[in-house]
Design an enzyme around this catalytic site. Structure first.
Site, PDB file in Angstrom:
ATOM      1  CB  CYS A   1      -0.980  -0.027   1.169  1.00 45.98           C
ATOM      2  SG  CYS A   1      -2.397   1.092   0.949  1.00 45.98           S
TER       3      CYS A   1
ATOM      4  CG  HIS B   1      -3.749  -3.472   3.559  1.00 48.89           C
ATOM      5  ND1 HIS B   1      -2.582  -3.085   4.165  1.00 48.89           N
ATOM      6  CD2 HIS B   1      -4.286  -2.347   3.002  1.00 48.89           C
ATOM      7  CE1 HIS B   1      -2.411  -1.779   4.000  1.00 48.89           C
ATOM      8  NE2 HIS B   1      -3.420  -1.315   3.291  1.00 48.89           N
TER       9      HIS B   1
END
Length: 490
Positions: A331, A433
Site C-alpha cells: 500500500c 493488505h
C-alpha cells in the site's frame, strides 16, 4: 434486545480482546451477537461488505460473532494523519479532515449517527457487546462524549469497567474512576472486571473485596493472562516495539513509520517458527542481516516518506538492495518504492509532491476517490493464492517501459493486475493488505528466503484462539450475571 458495554480505566487495558472473547462465548451459547464501538481512533481499518471501513478490532469482534462486517459496528472512525489532525470516517465514508480541537468541539454532532447504527444492530441481534474508547475518567473530554458515558447514557446501556492489573495500580484506577466521574455516569457502571492477572488469584482476594467496598460495584471476575490472546491481532501501534516480534533464523524487518497502518498484515509472520520479525523503531538502523525489508502501509505516505529518510532508512534500504536483499512495499510502502507521489488535492495535507525511492517503475497520484474492496487472486510468478483487501486513496500507474523486465506482481480475480516486481523478483510492491494471511501465499514468499512455512491460514489460527479465549472467560467471568445485566437470561 440486550446490550452491555465494556469501558476501561485507560487505553490498552484489554477491552477489545475481552469484547471479542465475550462475543465468541455468547455466540457459542447460541445467541446472535454483534459487536459495536461508537467511536474508534485507529489507522488499522477493515473493509466491510457494504463498501465502507471500520476499525480492525471490530472486524476481529465480528469474526468472534461469526458475523459479516458492517459499517454500523463502528460508525465513527478517526484516522490520525498528523499529531494534530485526522481523517474522520462516518458510516464507513470519509466525512473530512479535522484538527484535534475542532473534532472535540464537534464530536457531539455525531451522536445521532452513532445511535442510528446502534439501533440497526439491536434490531438484528439477541445481544450487542459494546466497546468504549480510552476511559470515562478522562473527564476533560466528557462534554459531547460519544465513546463512553455519553453513549451509554443516551442508549441506556449498562457498563462493566475493566482494570488492567498487569500495569499496576488497578485498585487506584478503579476506585479513582468512581471518585472523579459524574455520579450519574457512575450509576451506569454495574460491575468491574480485573484483566491480565498473573499468579495465584487468591492473593488478590482482599484487593478485589476492597474495590467492591469502595466503589459499590460488584466484581464480575478476575481474568488471567491468557496465552491465546497473543494469537489475536493487536489494534494499537504502541505494542509494536514489545509484543509484536518473533525469533527465528531468517530476519524480516519492518520500519515503524510514524503513521503506520494495518500492521496486522504481519501477524502471520510473527507466528512462523523460522522467521525473526523485527519492527524497527525510529532512531535505530534496519538490521543488516535482514533477508527481507517490508515497507508497510501508512496513513500519510508523503510525510512518512520524509520520516523514513530522516531516520536514514533509505540508506539502509539501498545497502540492503546492493547486498541482494529482498524488498517489498505494501500500500503506502508500495507507493514509496516508485518514482514519484503527487497530492494535487491536498488529501494528506498541503498540496505537494515527493520523489519516491525509485526501485519500481510506478508513479502515484493521491485522489479523494478512496478504493475500499475485498480482493482475491494469485501471484503471477508462481500462482500462489491470496485473499486480502484494498484500502487506499492513491492511483498508481505502472510503466514497464521505464524499466524493461519488470512486470505486475499479482493477478486479481477479475483478471486485472496489481503491483509491480523486478525481473529477479527481489523488489516488489502491491496494494493488497492481508497478503500473508493465506498460507499458500505466505509459503511462496518464505520459500524465496529459504524458509519453510507452518502452513496455517491466519483466519484458522485466529478462530482457534477465539475459542480458547472464550473458554478461559467461561471459567473466570460471571457470564450469567453479565447476561442478566445486559437484559437476557439465555
Amino acid at each position: 434486545m440486550a446490550a452491555v458495554m465494556l469501558q476501561g480505566t485507560g487505553s490498552d487495558v484489554g477491552k477489545s480482546v475481552l469484547v471479542a472473547g465475550l462475543c465468541r462465548l455468547f455466540a457459542n451459547r447460541g445467541l446472535k451477537v454483534l459487536p459495536f464501538k461508537p467511536q474508534n481512533m485507529s489507522n488499522n481499518a477493515a473493509v466491510t461488505a457494504d463498501g465502507g471501513e471500520i476499525g480492525r478490532a471490530q472486524a476481529l469482534q465480528a469474526m468472534a460473532c461469526r458475523a459479516e462486517l458492517s459499517t454500523d459496528m463502528n460508525p465513527v472512525l478517526i484516522k490520525p494523519q498528523s499529531d494534530t489532525g485526522a481523517q474522520v470516517i462516518v458510516h464507513g465514508k470519509v466525512l473530512g479532515q479535522l484538527g484535534a480541537a475542532d473534532y472535540q468541539g464537534r464530536k457531539g454532532e455525531l451522536l445521532g449517527a452513532v445511535l442510528e447504527s446502534y439501533a440497526r444492530l439491536r434490531g438484528r441481534a439477541d445481544l450487542v457487546v459494546v466497546e468504549g474508547a480510552g476511559s470515562p475518567a478522562e473527564i476533560n473530554l466528557r462534554r459531547g462524549d460519544i465513546a463512553n458515558m455519553g453513549f451509554a447514557r443516551a442508549a441506556g446501556v449498562p457498563v462493566i469497567l475493566v482494570g488492567d492489573i498487569d500495569r499496576g495500580g488497578v485498585i487506584a484506577s478503579l476506585v479513582g474512576t468512581r471518585v472523579v466521574i459524574d455520579p450519574d455516569d457512575a450509576a451506569m457502571i454495574r460491575g468491574f472486571l480485573i484483566n491480565k492477572f498473573r499468579g495465584d488469584v487468591r492473593l488478590f482476594d482482599d484487593g478485589y473485596a476492597e474495590i467492591a467496598r469502595r466503589t459499590g460495584w460488584p466484581g464480575l471476575g478476575v481474568v488471567p493472562w491468557i496465552a491465546a490472546a497473543r494469537q489475536l491481532p493487536a489494534e494499537d501501534g504502541v505494542v509494536l516495539e514489545t509484543a509484536r516480534r518473533s525469533e527465528g533464523a531468517v530476519t524480516i524487518a519492518v520500519p515503524m513509520l510514524s503513521r503506520i497502518a494495518n500492521f496486522d498484515d504481519f501477524d502471520p509472520l510473527i507466528h512462523e517458527p523460522g522467521v525473526r520479525l523485527v519492527f524497527v523503531p525510529p532512531g535505530q538502523a534496519i538490521p543488516a542481516d535482514a533477508a527481507l525489508i517490508i515497507l508497510p502501509g501508512t496513513k500519510a505516505t508523503i510525510a512518512d516518506l520524509a520520516f523514513l529518510r530522516a531516520q536514514g532508512w533509505d540508506i539502509d534500504i539501498a545497502a540492503h538492495v546492493r547486498r541482494g536483499g529482498h524488498l517489498l512495499g505494501i500500500c503506502g510502502g508500495y507507493q514509496m518504492l516508485g518514482h514519484s507521489i503527487t497530492d494535487p488535492q491536498g488529501i494528506e495535507g498541503p498540496d505537494r509532491s515527493a520523489a519516491g525511492l525509485g526501485y519500481l517503475p510506478v508513479t502515484t497520484r493521491l485522489t479523494d476517490d478512496k478504493r475500499l474492496t475485498a480482493t482475491t487472486g494469485t501471484s503471477l510468478a508462481d500462482g500462489a493464492a491470496f485473499a486480502g483487501y484494498e484500502i487506499h486513496s492513491g492511483r498508481t500507474t505502472f510503466d514497464p517501459d521505464v524499466d524493461p523486465g519488470t512486470a505486475p506482481l499479482l493477478r486479481l480475480a477479475d483478471g486485472s493486475h496489481d503491483g509491480a516486481t523486478t525481473a529477479d523478483g527481489r523488489i516488489a510492491g502491491c496494494y493488497i493488505h492481508g497478503l500473508f494471511n493465506d498460507a499458500r501465499q505466505r509459503a511462496a514468499w518464505l520459500a524465496r528466503l529459504g524458509v519453510a512455512s507452518d502452513g496455517v491460514d491466519q483466519a484458522q489460527r485466529v478462530d482457534v484462539a477465539l475459542d480458547a479465549l472464550a473458554a478461559a472467560l467461561a471459567e473466570t467471568v460471571d457470564s450469567e450475571q453479565i447476561m442478566t445485566m445486559a437484559g437476557t437470561a439465555r
